[in-house]
Enzyme design. Structure first.
Site, PDB file in Angstrom:
ATOM      1  N   ASP A  86       0.832  -1.195   0.000  1.00  0.00           N
ATOM      2  CA  ASP A  86       0.000   0.000   0.000  1.00  0.00           C
ATOM      3  C   ASP A  86       0.876   1.257   0.000  1.00  0.00           C
ATOM      4  O   ASP A  86       1.713   1.431   0.888  1.00  0.00           O
ATOM      5  CB  ASP A  86      -0.899  -0.021   1.243  1.00  0.00           C
ATOM      6  CG  ASP A  86      -2.139   0.844   1.082  1.00  0.00           C
ATOM      7  OD1 ASP A  86      -2.020   1.923   0.484  1.00  0.00           O
ATOM      8  OD2 ASP A  86      -3.219   0.449   1.556  1.00  0.00           O
ATOM      9  N   ASP A  87       0.671   2.131  -0.975  1.00  0.00           N
ATOM     10  CA  ASP A  87       1.324   3.448  -1.044  1.00  0.00           C
ATOM     11  C   ASP A  87       2.846   3.372  -1.120  1.00  0.00           C
ATOM     12  O   ASP A  87       3.539   4.270  -0.617  1.00  0.00           O
ATOM     13  CB  ASP A  87       0.923   4.303   0.168  1.00  0.00           C
ATOM     14  CG  ASP A  87      -0.545   4.708   0.150  1.00  0.00           C
ATOM     15  OD1 ASP A  87      -1.247   4.345  -0.811  1.00  0.00           O
ATOM     16  OD2 ASP A  87      -0.990   5.366   1.103  1.00  0.00           O
ATOM     17  N   CYS A  89      -6.742   3.512  -3.363  1.00  0.00           N
ATOM     18  CA  CYS A  89      -6.887   2.187  -2.731  1.00  0.00           C
ATOM     19  C   CYS A  89      -7.924   1.238  -3.318  1.00  0.00           C
ATOM     20  O   CYS A  89      -7.579   0.206  -3.886  1.00  0.00           O
ATOM     21  CB  CYS A  89      -7.181   2.375  -1.246  1.00  0.00           C
ATOM     22  SG  CYS A  89      -5.848   3.177  -0.333  1.00  0.00           S
ATOM     23  N   ARG A 119      -7.493  -1.987  -6.214  1.00  0.00           N
ATOM     24  CA  ARG A 119      -7.727  -3.378  -5.817  1.00  0.00           C
ATOM     25  C   ARG A 119      -8.835  -4.017  -6.652  1.00  0.00           C
ATOM     26  O   ARG A 119      -8.782  -5.212  -6.961  1.00  0.00           O
ATOM     27  CB  ARG A 119      -8.049  -3.439  -4.325  1.00  0.00           C
ATOM     28  CG  ARG A 119      -6.839  -3.102  -3.480  1.00  0.00           C
ATOM     29  CD  ARG A 119      -7.177  -2.571  -2.091  1.00  0.00           C
ATOM     30  NE  ARG A 119      -6.076  -1.733  -1.654  1.00  0.00           N
ATOM     31  CZ  ARG A 119      -4.962  -2.198  -1.085  1.00  0.00           C
ATOM     32  NH1 ARG A 119      -4.855  -3.496  -0.834  1.00  0.00           N
ATOM     33  NH2 ARG A 119      -3.992  -1.385  -0.752  1.00  0.00           N
ATOM     34  N   LYS A 164      -5.158  -6.261   3.693  1.00  0.00           N
ATOM     35  CA  LYS A 164      -6.185  -5.235   3.481  1.00  0.00           C
ATOM     36  C   LYS A 164      -7.056  -5.578   2.271  1.00  0.00           C
ATOM     37  O   LYS A 164      -6.554  -5.716   1.152  1.00  0.00           O
ATOM     38  CB  LYS A 164      -5.496  -3.884   3.280  1.00  0.00           C
ATOM     39  CG  LYS A 164      -6.410  -2.745   2.863  1.00  0.00           C
ATOM     40  CD  LYS A 164      -5.600  -1.482   2.672  1.00  0.00           C
ATOM     41  CE  LYS A 164      -6.396  -0.402   1.969  1.00  0.00           C
ATOM     42  NZ  LYS A 164      -5.625   0.836   1.778  1.00  0.00           N
ATOM     43  N   HIS A 211     -10.543  -3.923   1.333  1.00  0.00           N
ATOM     44  CA  HIS A 211     -10.972  -2.606   0.861  1.00  0.00           C
ATOM     45  C   HIS A 211     -11.856  -2.633  -0.391  1.00  0.00           C
ATOM     46  O   HIS A 211     -11.780  -1.735  -1.237  1.00  0.00           O
ATOM     47  CB  HIS A 211      -9.767  -1.690   0.634  1.00  0.00           C
ATOM     48  CG  HIS A 211     -10.089  -0.259   0.985  1.00  0.00           C
ATOM     49  ND1 HIS A 211      -9.148   0.747   0.995  1.00  0.00           N
ATOM     50  CD2 HIS A 211     -11.264   0.322   1.342  1.00  0.00           C
ATOM     51  CE1 HIS A 211      -9.723   1.893   1.335  1.00  0.00           C
ATOM     52  NE2 HIS A 211     -11.019   1.656   1.550  1.00  0.00           N
ATOM     53  N   SER A 248      -8.723   0.900   4.833  1.00  0.00           N
ATOM     54  CA  SER A 248      -7.438   1.518   5.174  1.00  0.00           C
ATOM     55  C   SER A 248      -7.284   1.711   6.677  1.00  0.00           C
ATOM     56  O   SER A 248      -8.250   1.974   7.394  1.00  0.00           O
ATOM     57  CB  SER A 248      -7.291   2.863   4.463  1.00  0.00           C
ATOM     58  OG  SER A 248      -7.175   2.696   3.071  1.00  0.00           O
ATOM     59  N   HIS A 262       0.863   2.357   4.153  1.00  0.00           N
ATOM     60  CA  HIS A 262      -0.154   3.389   4.340  1.00  0.00           C
ATOM     61  C   HIS A 262      -0.007   3.970   5.741  1.00  0.00           C
ATOM     62  O   HIS A 262       0.293   3.250   6.686  1.00  0.00           O
ATOM     63  CB  HIS A 262      -1.540   2.747   4.173  1.00  0.00           C
ATOM     64  CG  HIS A 262      -2.662   3.710   3.967  1.00  0.00           C
ATOM     65  ND1 HIS A 262      -3.137   4.522   4.972  1.00  0.00           N
ATOM     66  CD2 HIS A 262      -3.432   3.967   2.871  1.00  0.00           C
ATOM     67  CE1 HIS A 262      -4.150   5.237   4.506  1.00  0.00           C
ATOM     68  NE2 HIS A 262      -4.333   4.934   3.228  1.00  0.00           N
ATOM     69  N   ASP A 322      -0.196  -0.859  -4.885  1.00  0.00           N
ATOM     70  CA  ASP A 322      -1.520  -0.408  -5.318  1.00  0.00           C
ATOM     71  C   ASP A 322      -1.494   0.948  -6.005  1.00  0.00           C
ATOM     72  O   ASP A 322      -2.380   1.274  -6.791  1.00  0.00           O
ATOM     73  CB  ASP A 322      -2.505  -0.399  -4.148  1.00  0.00           C
ATOM     74  CG  ASP A 322      -2.199   0.652  -3.089  1.00  0.00           C
ATOM     75  OD1 ASP A 322      -1.045   1.131  -3.028  1.00  0.00           O
ATOM     76  OD2 ASP A 322      -3.108   0.980  -2.303  1.00  0.00           O
ATOM     77  N   ASN A 323      -0.516   1.782  -5.692  1.00  0.00           N
ATOM     78  CA  ASN A 323      -0.373   3.101  -6.323  1.00  0.00           C
ATOM     79  C   ASN A 323       0.930   3.704  -5.822  1.00  0.00           C
ATOM     80  O   ASN A 323       1.681   3.074  -5.077  1.00  0.00           O
ATOM     81  CB  ASN A 323      -1.558   4.022  -6.005  1.00  0.00           C
ATOM     82  CG  ASN A 323      -1.983   4.049  -4.557  1.00  0.00           C
ATOM     83  OD1 ASN A 323      -3.076   3.613  -4.193  1.00  0.00           O
ATOM     84  ND2 ASN A 323      -1.110   4.545  -3.681  1.00  0.00           N
ATOM     85  N   LYS A 367       0.530   9.459  -5.328  1.00  0.00           N
ATOM     86  CA  LYS A 367      -0.802   8.880  -5.112  1.00  0.00           C
ATOM     87  C   LYS A 367      -1.923   9.894  -5.377  1.00  0.00           C
ATOM     88  O   LYS A 367      -1.785  11.075  -5.102  1.00  0.00           O
ATOM     89  CB  LYS A 367      -0.881   8.387  -3.664  1.00  0.00           C
ATOM     90  CG  LYS A 367      -2.248   7.928  -3.200  1.00  0.00           C
ATOM     91  CD  LYS A 367      -2.198   7.438  -1.773  1.00  0.00           C
ATOM     92  CE  LYS A 367      -3.598   7.080  -1.255  1.00  0.00           C
ATOM     93  NZ  LYS A 367      -3.546   6.414   0.057  1.00  0.00           N
TER      94      LYS A 367
END
Length: 486
Positions: A41-42, A81, A85, A134, A136, A159, A235, A287-288, A308
């Protein structure tokens, strides 16, 4: 002489039998390949050692890249997010399946049960499936992983900053919107296993997911499986276990990166210990891009523009490593276009599974993974953001950026978990960038190559008809579908 010859033959037979019974040399002839996805994540494009990370080390990821294939032009499905996904799980651009942005605890929507996920597709081929991390894609029971093809689930439903505390674990001021959120739930299957009520609780998550993943591999080593590990980190609010706290030169974020790298190493070790690493397609991606306004609690875009929630390269171009020892030539660097939506059809081709009945947007990259590097399976990438805004398109080495507004990071960043401000900026007219010589998107060359801009506008018009574009008032396209409703 004959007896000596027979003795030699007997010795060779015994050695062959012994080798076939060695658990480290399990035959893959009669077993489908396993699939593992570690999804961060991130995490930024520049946060791995092989892509320039400084201040921390990633020896397991560096080894994975040296033994597998690293993509340099791989993109998340969207730079935020839930949407990213949805793209990964369904093989669709997120706006096709009605998912946009990030779902919050007050939302009563999720991934539509009519959509087919990677897990559902592989279960039809007899795969065991699990997710630790996660999700989401909807936190109500009807949207949770067990209703979308997974056999097991342990993790957070959204998140980790969606809780009634600040990003540094402090009490929020009266009237703050997040005070209505519940404590952060950690789910087991369809029920709450426990809740996280303070910042220290965030420290446990990376190790928890890793231990669950290793246990799943140990229990399913003799069966084909799909293991999905979407880590909560990096994140904010950041969390790291004591075994990595203070270990990096960079600080908290570097410690988190080192623990994520450790997690990759633990999963690799479990595959190797069970003799199934050779028969496993192992993917690492994110994810980004990084949430840059969090300063020293955020990663690096590796010199790409923005991060992001933007459609610039720093928001969507992400690390991607795939390792498959029996097929992928070690140490390969691939410069072809790829996207998270391509993972589902790639797995389908490898496993011999049927593609979803509903239309998808992904293209199989399996030929590239098998070493056929002269192939170019994907010709274009669409940069959709938000509910249905088409902000750009890439074709080959050219990227056309369409008029849109974004929140830029070109201002003073925050520190130590406190986010800095962002400033609204606008692209007034279409801009054209040559990704081969200008991946930082600094030089608009549309006046020099109007024919390329016109060529990419044909892709734009087709996308608007199929999926819509709110930037020009087209709310839906002919191919969009509805988000899942309670």
């Amino acid at each position: 002489m004959k007896s000596i010859f027979n003795y030699i033959i007997l010795v060779f037979l015994l050695l062959a039998i012994s080798s076939s019974q060695n658990p480290e040399q399990k035959s893959s002839e009669n077993q489908q390949p396993n699939f593992v996805i570690v999804f961060i994540d991130d995490m930024g494009y520049g946060d791995i050692g092989t892509q320039g990370a400084t201040g921390w080390t990633t020896p397991n990821l560096d080894r994975m890249a040296a033994e597998g294939m690293r993509f340099t032009n791989f993109y998340s499905a969207q730079p935020v997010c839930s949407a990213s996904r949805a793209g990964l799980m369904t093989g669709c651009y997120p706006n096709r399946v009605g998912i946009s942005g990030a779902l919050f605890p007050y939302h009563e929507v999720g991934l539509n049960p009519e959509e087919t996920t990677i897990a559902e597709m592989l279960k039809e081929k007899g795969y065991a499936t699990a997710i630790y991390g996660k999700w989401h894609l909807g936190h109500q029971k009807e949207f949770l992983p067990l209703q979308h093809g997974f056999d097991e689930y342990v993790g957070v439903p959204y998140s980790n900053d969606m809780w009634p505390l600040s990003n540094t674990g402090e009490k929020l001021p009266e009237g703050h919107g997040r005070l209505s959120y519940p404590d952060l739930p950690v789910m087991k299957d369809n029920d709450v296993l426990f809740t996280i009520t303070d910042w220290k609780g965030q420290d446990t998550l990376t190790t928890l997911y890793t231990e669950k993943a290793v246990d799943f591999i140990n229990r399913n080593a003799d069966n084909p499986f799909f293991l999905y590990v979407p880590h909560t980190m990096a994140h904010i609010p950041l969390g790291v276990s004591d075994k990595f706290r203070g270990k990096s030169e960079q600080g908290f974020y570097g410690d988190v990166m080192m623990e994520i790298d450790w997690s990759v190493g633990q999963i690799e070790k479990a595959l190797e210990d069970n003799g199934i690493a050779e028969n496993t397609v192992f993917i690492f991606t994110t994810d980004n891009g990084p949430w840059l306004n969090f300063g020293n609690h955020a990663g690096s875009s590796g010199g790409l523009r923005e991060g992001k929630t933007t459609s610039w390269e720093g928001g969507q171009r992400v690390p991607f490593i795939v390792k498959w020892p029996t097929k992928i030539p070690a140490g390969t660097i691939n410069n072809e276009l790829g996207c998270a939506i391509d993972i589902l059809p790639s797995f389908a081709e490898i496993a011999g599974a049927d593609l979803p009945e509903l239309k998808i947007d992904g293209t199989s990259l399996a030929e590239l993974w098998k070493g056929e590097t002269d192939k170019s399976p994907r010709e274009t990438i669409l940069f959709y953001y938000g509910k249905n805004n088409l902000n750009g398109v890439r074709k080959g080495n050219w990227k056309l950026v369409l008029p849109h507004t974004w929140r830029s990071y070109h201002t003073k960043p925050g520190m130590d978990g406190n986010g800095g401000p962002r400033v609204a900026m606008t692209v007034e007219e279409p801009e054209l960038y040559n990704m081969m010589r200008d991946p930082g998107e600094e030089y608009n060359v549309i006046e020099y190559h109007p024919e390329k801009a016109a060529e990419l506008m044909e892709v734009v018009e087709a996308a608007r008809k199929e999926l819509g574009d709110l930037n020009v008032g087209i709310e839906k396209g002919v191919g969009t579908r509805e988000i899942g409703q309670m």
